[in-house]
Design a protein around this motif. Structure first.
Motif, PDB file in Angstrom:
ATOM      1  N   TYR A 122     -89.190 -45.397 -98.993  1.00  0.00           N
ATOM      2  CA  TYR A 122     -87.964 -45.681 -99.344  1.00  0.00           C
ATOM      3  C   TYR A 122     -87.793 -47.115 -99.523  1.00  0.00           C
ATOM      4  O   TYR A 122     -88.379 -47.739 -98.513  1.00  0.00           O
ATOM      5  N   GLU A 123     -87.396 -47.759-100.690  1.00  0.00           N
ATOM      6  CA  GLU A 123     -87.335 -48.980-100.702  1.00  0.00           C
ATOM      7  C   GLU A 123     -85.939 -49.560-101.120  1.00  0.00           C
ATOM      8  O   GLU A 123     -85.486 -49.258-101.902  1.00  0.00           O
ATOM      9  N   ALA A 124     -85.295 -50.163-100.150  1.00  0.00           N
ATOM     10  CA  ALA A 124     -83.949 -50.879-100.643  1.00  0.00           C
ATOM     11  C   ALA A 124     -84.268 -51.901-101.476  1.00  0.00           C
ATOM     12  O   ALA A 124     -85.304 -52.403-101.577  1.00  0.00           O
ATOM     13  N   PRO A 125     -83.031 -52.131-102.241  1.00  0.00           N
ATOM     14  CA  PRO A 125     -83.233 -53.279-103.050  1.00  0.00           C
ATOM     15  C   PRO A 125     -83.554 -54.625-102.539  1.00  0.00           C
ATOM     16  O   PRO A 125     -83.235 -54.985-101.473  1.00  0.00           O
TER      17      PRO A 125
END
Lengths: 129, 671
Positions: A122-125
């Motif tokens: 999962y990558e946050a902006p």
């Protein structure tokens, strides 16, 4: 001695069921393609059913009555317009993949099933929204 | 600091594992019984220290580790901070190692009481498995890597060197939203892992018995309880995964025959076969060779399953991190298979039991038949799961196997399984006379047939459900009738109440009656699965304007209003839907969509009911109208209840192997 007979019987039953299983397996095969591959093989594919996997292009979703259209893309930026009467994951963004089962109808891909891919990574902006 | 502490724990664990392996092989060569206390302390203690270090890093929001920086954020709620320790790859391997430590410690406690070479070699085998896991944690799956280049949030580069200068990001990326959306996903992995890792124990004893050339009841006796406990946990783990999928993901189902789901289910099937055939070996001294094969393949399947989920070798909707861990697991799997099969084939002639199954008309005959069926089921599901890999290797096509394959093959297999189960669960050991069988099966069979007939008369048209209902009643009625007859005989003999007599009988032979409880669970889940899939009703894309009422099935759905809520880690947007059934108000339900920084997850509202579940999944909300997917799943609760009853039966059964008591009771019950 009953033994040889039992063994022969087992071999026959075993190979018969393996054969049936194999038939069933190849009948249940669903070809998996990403948009660039699907476009390449469009002619050979004809109207056969396959599994299309890719990412929904953000902002590409349009509705027209019950019919929904959106664009599925991949890392090569190949694009396929998808039409479906299934409800789409409207609020999903380009970080979420989809699996669509269906066929080409003209230039459009007609999806009869729609599944979302859920990721562990999962990558946050990186830039604050 | 925390990286150093964690790495030291892992090193200690690795050291202990190597020590146990060496001591085990020494025991194998010399037949001595080494004192394994120190090495076990290192293994177990090291695993605990590492897990504690990771927990401290998470709870103190220490972003100097790339694991916390990339999988955790300070806004994550407390519970999910704890579960973050196993929500990503590196941490989940550490959890695996910790479980190995726990099971190793328990094996060692038994060994300490009565040291013998079988126990020592088995602990050595567990040590070998632990060497692989701790070795991986130290190299390709290290949760204690120090972040050496930080992004605004998260970590870009990291180093295995615990003394590297850390560049600490201000905030972490946060745990994957899907993994903090519901409590079930926090507890699903530990249950699954207890089950997975616990199945190392029968494997270890089997390998030890083969290596020492000590076939006989002893390895089976020591394995049986652990297999039962692990199998029960695995049952709950798989079930929680399904429940999570149903309650959270909103696609309207709980099982999709996805390769990752199959990976958890395959060892479950073989472990189910193993707990039964181990009982046969203990009771009758037969099926030993088969048990060796089952113990090995069950363990092998847990490793193969992890390879499948971690390698990206198959297409799955569950996409786990792909990393060098995949090839490592494949290598370990091949090592296990080649090594144990070689040992097995060398010893096969010595391990074959002297007795054979005398008659198929006996309890062991039924268990043998169902073992074969369970194996066929395993092979079928395994073929479907790995077939795409072979197609990928031998051609340039990527394919996937549709659900239909599994549904088509599993239905006939499970129906025959249920039938044989019902026929043999109350049958006596060795050989049953036709009169005994008829006496014990006549009423249950009549009850089952009546149920199927009645359901047809009542208008049921789903063939699977009709058959499942009949078989379920058949399976339920057998042990119930048996218990009733035994209890009423005992009650009149000893002058006590029927209930008391029944309780005494059950308590005296927990192994058997625990198993019967599991069979009740099987009956319940069979009906639940058949009804919820065979009789479900679905409408997708139901459009409701605000204030409008729509009829669906026997329900009236009114879109009352929308709502939004804001939390630090997510925003919620949802609809208040008033649900009425047959004119009576049931309540207001709130299907919603939870929006995390980059992703939105629909969370369905489930109106659980005795007869059926109404399942509302919000697809879109836009001012004045909502778009709902609506499903009705009849008897869905039976799936969950049945599953938990199966596991409870397994745990109850595990208590009941206090040899003499149950032997006598069995003699009495089968007399």
């Amino acid at each position: 001695m009953k033994r040889p007979l039992t063994i022969i019987l087992l071999v026959v039953v075993g190979s018969l069921s393996l054969f049936l299983l194999g038939r069933l397996l190849s009948n249940s095969e669903v070809l998996y393609l990403e948009p660039n591959e699907a476009l390449e093989q469009k002619v050979e594919l004809g109207d056969s059913q396959f599994l299309l996997g890719g990412l929904i292009r953000p902002g590409s979703i349009t509705t027209d009555g019950d019919v929904l259209r959106f664009v599925v893309t991949d890392f090569t930026n190949a694009e396929i317009l998808v039409r479906t009467t299934e409800t789409p994951p409207e609020l999903f963004s380009d970080k979420t993949g989809v699996f669509l089962e269906g066929t080409f109808e003209g230039d459009e891909f007609h999806a009869t099933t729609l599944l979302l891919r859920h990721e562990e990574t999962y990558e946050a902006p990186t830039e604050a929204p | 600091m925390i990286a150093l502490l964690g790495d030291l724990g892992v090193l200690a664990g690795l050291f202990g594992a190597i020590g146990l392996l060496l001591q085990g092989s020494q025991a194998l060569r010399t037949g001595t019984t080494p004192d394994m206390k120190r090495m076990m302390q290192l293994l177990f203690g090291g695993a605990i220290v590492s897990m504690l270090a990771l927990q401290i890093a998470l709870l103190t929001d220490n972003f100097s580790l790339s694991y916390t920086a990339n999988n955790h954020a300070s806004t994550t709620p407390f519970l999910f901070k704890i579960s973050t320790a196993w929500s990503a790859l590196e941490g989940s391997i550490l959890l695996w190692a910790l479980m190995l430590g726990i099971f190793g410690y328990l094996m060692w406690r038994n060994y300490r009481k009565a040291p013998d070479s079988l126990g020592a070699v088995a602990i050595g085998v567990l040590g070998l498995v632990a060497v692989f896991f701790f070795g991986m944690i130290l190299t390709v799956a290290n949760p204690f890597e120090v972040c050496t280049a930080a992004a605004q949030t998260g970590c870009l580069e990291s180093s295995l060197n615990p003394f590297a200068t850390a560049e600490v990001p201000l905030q972490g990326r946060g745990v994957n939203p899907l993994l903090q959306n519901h409590i079930l996903v926090a507890i699903h992995p530990p249950f699954l892992y207890v089950g997975y890792v616990g199945l190392t124990v029968p494997f270890a004893y089997a390998m030890a018995a083969l290596a020492l050339n000590q076939p006989g009841p002893e390895w089976a006796r020591r394995s049986h309880k652990w297999t039962l406990v692990s199998w029960s946990f695995l049952t709950v783990g798989v079930l929680l995964g399904g429940l999570w999928s149903y309650e959270v993901l909103g696609w309207g189902g709980y099982w999709a025959w996805d390769p990752v789901e199959n990976a958890s289910f395959l060892p479950w099937i073989t472990a189910t076969a193993l707990i039964h055939s181990l009982a046969v070996q203990l009771r009758r001294g037969i099926m030993q060779s088969w048990n060796f094969a089952l113990a090995i393949s069950t363990f092998g399947l847990t490793i193969l399953g992890t390879f499948l989920t971690r390698s990206g070798a198959v297409i799955s909707v569950h996409s786990f991190t792909q990393s060098p861990v995949g090839p490592a697991f494949l290598g370990f799997f091949l090592f296990i298979v080649v090594g144990s099969m070689a040992l097995y084939s060398v010893r096969a002639s010595d391990s074959a039991s002297e007795n054979k199954v005398g008659s198929l008309l006996s309890r062991e005959g039924g268990i043998l038949t169902n073992n074969v069926l369970l194996t066929v089921w395993t092979v079928t599901v395994l073929l479907g799961t790995i077939y795409p890999i072979f197609v990928g290797v031998f051609s340039d096509r990527t394919i996937s196997i549709g659900r239909a394959f599994y549904d088509k093959t599993s239905l006939p297999i499970t129906l025959v399984l249920l039938l044989v189960l019902g026929l043999s669960e109350t049958a006596p050991w060795k050989a049953a006379t036709k009169a005994t069988l008829a006496d014990r099966l006549y009423l249950p069979a009549m009850a089952g047939l009546t149920t199927s007939a009645l359901s047809v008369l009542l208008g049921l048209r789903s063939r699977g459900t009709i058959l499942a209902a009949g078989l379920a009643v058949f399976i339920l009625a057998g042990p119930t009738l048996r218990l009733y007859r035994l209890a009423s005989a005992a009650a009149s003999r000893r002058d006590m109440s029927l209930f008391q007599a029944a309780a005494n009988i059950v308590r005296r032979d927990r192994a058997y009656w625990g198993g019967m409880l599991s069979h009740v669970g099987v009956a319940v889940i069979a009906v639940g699965i058949a009804a919820s899939s065979g009789l479900s009703v679905t409408t997708v894309g139901l459009n409701i304007d605000m204030g409008q009422t729509v009829n669906f099935n026997s329900y009236e759905l009114t879109y009352v209003s929308g709502f939004t809520a804001s939390n630090p880690q997510r925003n919620e947007i949802g609809a208040n839907v008033l649900v009425k059934r047959d004119g009576r108000t049931i309540g207001t339900y709130q299907p919603q969509i939870n929006t995390y920084p980059t992703i939105a997850i629909p969370t369905p509202a489930v109106v659980a009911g005795f007869g059926q579940d109404l399942y509302l999944s919000l697809k879109n909300i836009d001012g004045d109208h909502i778009l709902l997917d609506v499903h009705v799943f009849p008897l869905q609760w039976m799936v969950w209840l049945g599953g938990f009853v199966i596991a409870a039966g397994g745990l109850y059964s595990a208590q009941g192997r206090k040899a003499r008591d149950s032997e006598e009771a069995l003699k009495r019950t089968s007399a």
